[in-house]
Scaffold this motif. Sequence first.
Motif, PDB file in Angstrom:
ATOM      1  N   ARG A 157       0.846  -1.191   0.000  1.00  0.00           N
ATOM      2  CA  ARG A 157       0.000   0.000   0.000  1.00  0.00           C
ATOM      3  C   ARG A 157       0.889   1.252   0.000  1.00  0.00           C
ATOM      4  O   ARG A 157       1.143   1.835   1.069  1.00  0.00           O
ATOM      5  N   PRO A 158       1.354   1.679  -1.156  1.00  0.00           N
ATOM      6  CA  PRO A 158       2.190   2.889  -1.214  1.00  0.00           C
ATOM      7  C   PRO A 158       1.459   4.086  -0.625  1.00  0.00           C
ATOM      8  O   PRO A 158       0.240   4.230  -0.778  1.00  0.00           O
ATOM      9  N   GLU A 159       2.196   4.947   0.051  1.00  0.00           N
ATOM     10  CA  GLU A 159       1.573   6.110   0.679  1.00  0.00           C
ATOM     11  C   GLU A 159       1.305   7.227  -0.321  1.00  0.00           C
ATOM     12  O   GLU A 159       0.500   8.118  -0.058  1.00  0.00           O
ATOM     13  N   GLN A 160       1.973   7.201  -1.464  1.00  0.00           N
ATOM     14  CA  GLN A 160       1.754   8.192  -2.504  1.00  0.00           C
ATOM     15  C   GLN A 160       1.579   7.475  -3.830  1.00  0.00           C
ATOM     16  O   GLN A 160       1.958   6.309  -3.980  1.00  0.00           O
ATOM     17  N   ASP A 161       1.007   8.175  -4.814  1.00  0.00           N
ATOM     18  CA  ASP A 161       0.936   7.630  -6.158  1.00  0.00           C
ATOM     19  C   ASP A 161       2.332   7.279  -6.656  1.00  0.00           C
ATOM     20  O   ASP A 161       3.319   7.937  -6.297  1.00  0.00           O
ATOM     21  N   ILE A 162       2.412   6.266  -7.490  1.00  0.00           N
ATOM     22  CA  ILE A 162       3.671   5.941  -8.150  1.00  0.00           C
ATOM     23  C   ILE A 162       3.937   6.983  -9.226  1.00  0.00           C
ATOM     24  O   ILE A 162       3.037   7.371  -9.977  1.00  0.00           O
ATOM     25  N   ILE A 163       5.176   7.458  -9.292  1.00  0.00           N
ATOM     26  CA  ILE A 163       5.588   8.364 -10.368  1.00  0.00           C
ATOM     27  C   ILE A 163       6.076   7.512 -11.529  1.00  0.00           C
ATOM     28  O   ILE A 163       6.910   6.625 -11.357  1.00  0.00           O
ATOM     29  N   CYS A 164       5.560   7.776 -12.719  1.00  0.00           N
ATOM     30  CA  CYS A 164       5.877   6.955 -13.888  1.00  0.00           C
ATOM     31  C   CYS A 164       6.482   7.799 -15.004  1.00  0.00           C
ATOM     32  O   CYS A 164       6.148   8.976 -15.160  1.00  0.00           O
ATOM     33  N   GLY A 168      10.644   6.195   0.297  1.00  0.00           N
ATOM     34  CA  GLY A 168       9.539   5.292  -0.009  1.00  0.00           C
ATOM     35  C   GLY A 168       8.845   5.600  -1.321  1.00  0.00           C
ATOM     36  O   GLY A 168       8.005   4.805  -1.772  1.00  0.00           O
ATOM     37  N   THR A 169       9.170   6.732  -1.940  1.00  0.00           N
ATOM     38  CA  THR A 169       8.597   7.061  -3.243  1.00  0.00           C
ATOM     39  C   THR A 169       9.010   6.010  -4.271  1.00  0.00           C
ATOM     40  O   THR A 169      10.176   5.628  -4.360  1.00  0.00           O
ATOM     41  N   ILE A 170       8.045   5.544  -5.050  1.00  0.00           N
ATOM     42  CA  ILE A 170       8.295   4.543  -6.092  1.00  0.00           C
ATOM     43  C   ILE A 170       8.271   5.247  -7.447  1.00  0.00           C
ATOM     44  O   ILE A 170       7.316   5.965  -7.758  1.00  0.00           O
TER      45      ILE A 170
END
Length: 278
Positions: A61-68, A236-238
Amino acid sequence: MKLYTYLFNGKEHIGAEDNGYIYPIEGYDTMLSLIRGNNITVSRNNAVKIDDAVLSAPIPRPEQDIICLGINYAKHGEEAAKYNKEAFLRDQPNAIYFSKRVNRAVAQGENIISHSDIVSKLDYECELAFIIGKDALNVKKENAAEYIFGYTIINDVSARDLQTRHKQWYFGKSLDGFTPMGPCIVTADEISFPPKLYIKSYVNGELRQDSTTDYMVFDPAYIIEDLSAGMTLKAGTIIATGTPAGVGMGFDPPKFLKRGDKVTCEIEKIGKLENTVL
């Protein structure tokens, strides 16, 4: 080191792989707390054989949207423009960023929800993702590597009909079950920088994507410097780095996914992420 989130006695735990077993990591309840603490101490108690482990996505459950990254491999840009030149820009001098909402990331072996009531053109995208290990602001390229905690695989599942209809990619990328991730996180010390890894995908055993990550237009060092210039990338940013050519929309006629299809995303040194369309 390969790090996993897995179920044990009905509860999610995090652990490290060694000789075919997952050993629990002490002092942390979640992968995100481990990333922020960045102090891995492995317990030799309660080991689970990896073949018997019930895996969750590494960061369920990532805490922020994934950056793509969009169109970050040149040949994928060509196939995307051929499919729909209005929706997929080419020859951009700067990186294309978008975000992907994740309610819950899909684990190795779990199903991809087809959402066939609203989606008729379901596609796959095998991508290398990296995880920021400490808050990053105004980072220069030459220092970027020290901000990466590790790497994982993401299948950036995409509803091409929604994606092109709305002229932006957020909705078509963010439906529930559209973010398979895993099977693990490989810590950054295990992979050379910038990463040069084979990246492949298969559908029902048929090889679809076959490339290497050094064909990225914008590599992780560029991405970190670019994004952190005025925007803090929290630990934790993906960040998913885009996909090479060979996605379903790139074929003539297109080869979109259907129920029952098994999608395998494979990246050297990380492993395989396999999911079936439901």
